[in-house]
Design a protein around this motif. Sequence first.
Motif, PDB file in Angstrom:
ATOM      1  N   GLY A   1       6.787  -0.011 -10.693  1.00  0.00           N
ATOM      2  CA  GLY A   1       6.960   1.234 -11.327  1.00  0.00           C
ATOM      3  C   GLY A   1       7.847   2.346 -10.596  1.00  0.00           C
ATOM      4  N   SER A   2       8.652   1.833  -9.407  1.00  0.00           N
ATOM      5  CA  SER A   2       9.360   2.736  -8.684  1.00  0.00           C
ATOM      6  C   SER A   2      10.763   2.828  -9.638  1.00  0.00           C
ATOM      7  CB  SER A   2       9.957   2.121  -7.457  1.00  0.00           C
ATOM      8  OG  SER A   2       8.853   2.441  -6.598  1.00  0.00           O
ATOM      9  N   SER A   3      11.516   3.963  -9.311  1.00  0.00           N
ATOM     10  CA  SER A   3      12.853   4.171  -9.907  1.00  0.00           C
ATOM     11  C   SER A   3      13.945   4.133  -9.000  1.00  0.00           C
ATOM     12  CB  SER A   3      12.594   5.483 -10.903  1.00  0.00           C
ATOM     13  OG  SER A   3      13.915   5.860 -11.241  1.00  0.00           O
ATOM     14  N   ARG A   4      15.274   3.667  -9.450  1.00  0.00           N
ATOM     15  CA  ARG A   4      16.313   3.590  -8.873  1.00  0.00           C
ATOM     16  C   ARG A   4      16.740   5.167  -8.594  1.00  0.00           C
ATOM     17  NH1 ARG A   4      17.241  -1.271 -11.318  1.00  0.00           N
ATOM     18  NH2 ARG A   4      17.436  -3.046 -10.052  1.00  0.00           N
ATOM     19  N   ALA A   5      16.060   5.896  -9.451  1.00  0.00           N
ATOM     20  CA  ALA A   5      16.548   7.447  -9.228  1.00  0.00           C
ATOM     21  C   ALA A   5      15.989   8.105  -7.981  1.00  0.00           C
ATOM     22  CB  ALA A   5      15.888   8.189 -10.517  1.00  0.00           C
ATOM     23  N   TYR A   6      14.815   7.641  -7.669  1.00  0.00           N
ATOM     24  CA  TYR A   6      14.212   7.872  -6.347  1.00  0.00           C
ATOM     25  C   TYR A   6      15.228   8.008  -4.936  1.00  0.00           C
ATOM     26  CZ  TYR A   6       9.699   7.426  -8.969  1.00  0.00           C
ATOM     27  OH  TYR A   6       8.772   7.642  -9.748  1.00  0.00           O
ATOM     28  N   LYS A   7      14.843   8.895  -4.104  1.00  0.00           N
ATOM     29  CA  LYS A   7      15.646   8.812  -2.717  1.00  0.00           C
ATOM     30  C   LYS A   7      14.554   8.401  -1.716  1.00  0.00           C
ATOM     31  CE  LYS A   7      18.735  11.934  -1.882  1.00  0.00           C
ATOM     32  NZ  LYS A   7      19.478  13.281  -1.608  1.00  0.00           N
ATOM     33  N   ASN A   8      15.016   7.709  -1.006  1.00  0.00           N
ATOM     34  CA  ASN A   8      14.056   7.136   0.159  1.00  0.00           C
ATOM     35  C   ASN A   8      14.857   7.228   1.505  1.00  0.00           C
ATOM     36  OD1 ASN A   8      12.194   5.928   1.916  1.00  0.00           O
ATOM     37  ND2 ASN A   8      11.847   4.319   0.717  1.00  0.00           N
ATOM     38  N   ALA A   9      14.430   8.009   2.429  1.00  0.00           N
ATOM     39  CA  ALA A   9      14.936   8.235   3.797  1.00  0.00           C
ATOM     40  C   ALA A   9      13.854   7.480   4.586  1.00  0.00           C
ATOM     41  CB  ALA A   9      15.143   9.556   4.133  1.00  0.00           C
TER      42      ALA A   9
ATOM     43  N   GLU B   1       0.924  -1.226   0.051  1.00  0.00           N
ATOM     44  CA  GLU B   1      -0.118   0.052  -0.031  1.00  0.00           C
ATOM     45  C   GLU B   1       1.214   1.066  -0.125  1.00  0.00           C
ATOM     46  OE1 GLU B   1      -3.590   2.260   0.192  1.00  0.00           O
ATOM     47  OE2 GLU B   1      -2.900   0.590  -0.693  1.00  0.00           O
ATOM     48  N   GLU B   2       2.127   1.344   0.709  1.00  0.00           N
ATOM     49  CA  GLU B   2       2.925   2.410   0.859  1.00  0.00           C
ATOM     50  C   GLU B   2       3.404   2.605  -0.608  1.00  0.00           C
ATOM     51  OE1 GLU B   2       6.969   4.056   2.706  1.00  0.00           O
ATOM     52  OE2 GLU B   2       6.958   2.092   1.943  1.00  0.00           O
ATOM     53  N   ILE B   3       3.842   1.664  -1.273  1.00  0.00           N
ATOM     54  CA  ILE B   3       4.320   1.880  -2.660  1.00  0.00           C
ATOM     55  C   ILE B   3       3.189   2.396  -3.528  1.00  0.00           C
ATOM     56  CG2 ILE B   3       4.936   0.479  -4.725  1.00  0.00           C
ATOM     57  CD1 ILE B   3       6.378  -1.524  -2.824  1.00  0.00           C
ATOM     58  N   ARG B   4       2.063   1.850  -3.670  1.00  0.00           N
ATOM     59  CA  ARG B   4       0.945   2.426  -4.323  1.00  0.00           C
ATOM     60  C   ARG B   4       0.635   4.063  -4.221  1.00  0.00           C
ATOM     61  NH1 ARG B   4      -4.177   3.963  -4.322  1.00  0.00           N
ATOM     62  NH2 ARG B   4      -4.441   3.479  -2.249  1.00  0.00           N
ATOM     63  N   LEU B   5       0.671   4.110  -2.808  1.00  0.00           N
ATOM     64  CA  LEU B   5       0.523   5.689  -2.515  1.00  0.00           C
ATOM     65  C   LEU B   5       1.436   6.444  -2.713  1.00  0.00           C
ATOM     66  CD1 LEU B   5      -1.051   4.865   1.168  1.00  0.00           C
ATOM     67  CD2 LEU B   5      -2.234   5.735  -0.789  1.00  0.00           C
ATOM     68  N   TYR B   6       2.830   6.284  -2.597  1.00  0.00           N
ATOM     69  CA  TYR B   6       3.968   6.939  -2.751  1.00  0.00           C
ATOM     70  C   TYR B   6       4.020   7.380  -4.476  1.00  0.00           C
ATOM     71  CZ  TYR B   6       7.757   3.650  -3.287  1.00  0.00           C
ATOM     72  OH  TYR B   6       8.647   2.549  -3.772  1.00  0.00           O
ATOM     73  N   LEU B   7       3.803   6.053  -5.219  1.00  0.00           N
ATOM     74  CA  LEU B   7       3.882   6.498  -6.657  1.00  0.00           C
ATOM     75  C   LEU B   7       2.964   7.359  -7.091  1.00  0.00           C
ATOM     76  CD1 LEU B   7       4.732   2.586  -7.768  1.00  0.00           C
ATOM     77  CD2 LEU B   7       6.297   4.549  -7.909  1.00  0.00           C
ATOM     78  N   GLU B   8       1.880   7.098  -6.478  1.00  0.00           N
ATOM     79  CA  GLU B   8       0.531   8.119  -6.869  1.00  0.00           C
ATOM     80  C   GLU B   8       0.932   9.456  -6.860  1.00  0.00           C
ATOM     81  OE1 GLU B   8      -3.730   9.106  -5.026  1.00  0.00           O
ATOM     82  OE2 GLU B   8      -3.500   6.804  -5.965  1.00  0.00           O
ATOM     83  N   LEU B   9       1.504   9.885  -5.471  1.00  0.00           N
ATOM     84  CA  LEU B   9       1.826  10.990  -5.058  1.00  0.00           C
ATOM     85  C   LEU B   9       3.136  11.643  -6.023  1.00  0.00           C
ATOM     86  CD1 LEU B   9       0.993  11.219  -1.322  1.00  0.00           C
ATOM     87  CD2 LEU B   9      -0.205  12.519  -3.447  1.00  0.00           C
ATOM     88  N   LEU B  10       4.105  10.905  -6.098  1.00  0.00           N
ATOM     89  CA  LEU B  10       5.372  11.334  -6.776  1.00  0.00           C
ATOM     90  C   LEU B  10       5.065  11.538  -8.143  1.00  0.00           C
ATOM     91  CD1 LEU B  10       8.037   8.411  -5.662  1.00  0.00           C
ATOM     92  CD2 LEU B  10       7.785  10.722  -5.059  1.00  0.00           C
ATOM     93  N   SER B  11       4.015  10.771  -8.893  1.00  0.00           N
ATOM     94  CA  SER B  11       3.659  11.118 -10.153  1.00  0.00           C
ATOM     95  C   SER B  11       2.894  12.577 -10.275  1.00  0.00           C
ATOM     96  CB  SER B  11       2.647  10.140 -10.648  1.00  0.00           C
ATOM     97  OG  SER B  11       2.324  10.463 -12.080  1.00  0.00           O
ATOM     98  N   LYS B  12       1.914  12.730  -9.477  1.00  0.00           N
ATOM     99  CA  LYS B  12       1.100  13.872  -9.130  1.00  0.00           C
ATOM    100  C   LYS B  12       1.891  15.225  -8.839  1.00  0.00           C
ATOM    101  CE  LYS B  12      -2.825  15.666  -6.892  1.00  0.00           C
ATOM    102  NZ  LYS B  12      -3.925  15.732  -5.531  1.00  0.00           N
ATOM    103  N   HIS B  13       3.016  14.882  -8.230  1.00  0.00           N
ATOM    104  CA  HIS B  13       3.706  16.139  -7.996  1.00  0.00           C
ATOM    105  C   HIS B  13       5.151  16.144  -8.696  1.00  0.00           C
ATOM    106  CE1 HIS B  13       0.822  17.488  -4.920  1.00  0.00           C
ATOM    107  NE2 HIS B  13       0.839  16.223  -4.703  1.00  0.00           N
ATOM    108  N   ASP B  14       5.378  15.440  -9.518  1.00  0.00           N
ATOM    109  CA  ASP B  14       6.534  15.426 -10.145  1.00  0.00           C
ATOM    110  C   ASP B  14       7.847  15.585  -9.491  1.00  0.00           C
ATOM    111  OD1 ASP B  14       8.179  15.189 -12.451  1.00  0.00           O
ATOM    112  OD2 ASP B  14       8.229  17.265 -12.845  1.00  0.00           O
ATOM    113  N   CYS B  15       7.671  14.640  -8.301  1.00  0.00           N
ATOM    114  CA  CYS B  15       9.127  14.666  -7.535  1.00  0.00           C
ATOM    115  C   CYS B  15       9.636  13.140  -7.231  1.00  0.00           C
ATOM    116  CB  CYS B  15       8.667  15.273  -5.949  1.00  0.00           C
ATOM    117  SG  CYS B  15       7.487  14.253  -5.127  1.00  0.00           S
TER     118      CYS B  15
END
Length: 125
Positions: free
Chosen positions: A74-82, A29-43
Amino acid sequence: MPVIAIYNDEFQFVETTFTETLTPDDLLEEIRLYLELLSKHDCSSILSDVTKVKDIKISTIDVYNLPSIQLSAGSSRAYKNALIPPDTKLGREICRFYETVSINRGWKVKVCQTRKEAIDWLTAS
């Protein structure tokens, strides 16, 4: 809800927060949620706050497979995750194991001890 996600406009990252119990379904669920928001906010940055988790119901295999699951979703290795781990021995170990597995597969992941440390790392160039 066991996991929530918001877009942090001030720092321009997605922030997920887990509560009480952490299960494999919560991770999906976390993956689904963050992918949606990353896409929406282009971050491309995520702060995962696991500090409120009291009961961990994920296995080492769940954590080991997580980077592959993220890539398939659909995650990218370019993402940073703290990550900010819970204050339990098992919680810290699970988060450190995820950090190691992820880095070994080319992901940008860092376990941070404080929210400030996580924000500093995510917002650094």
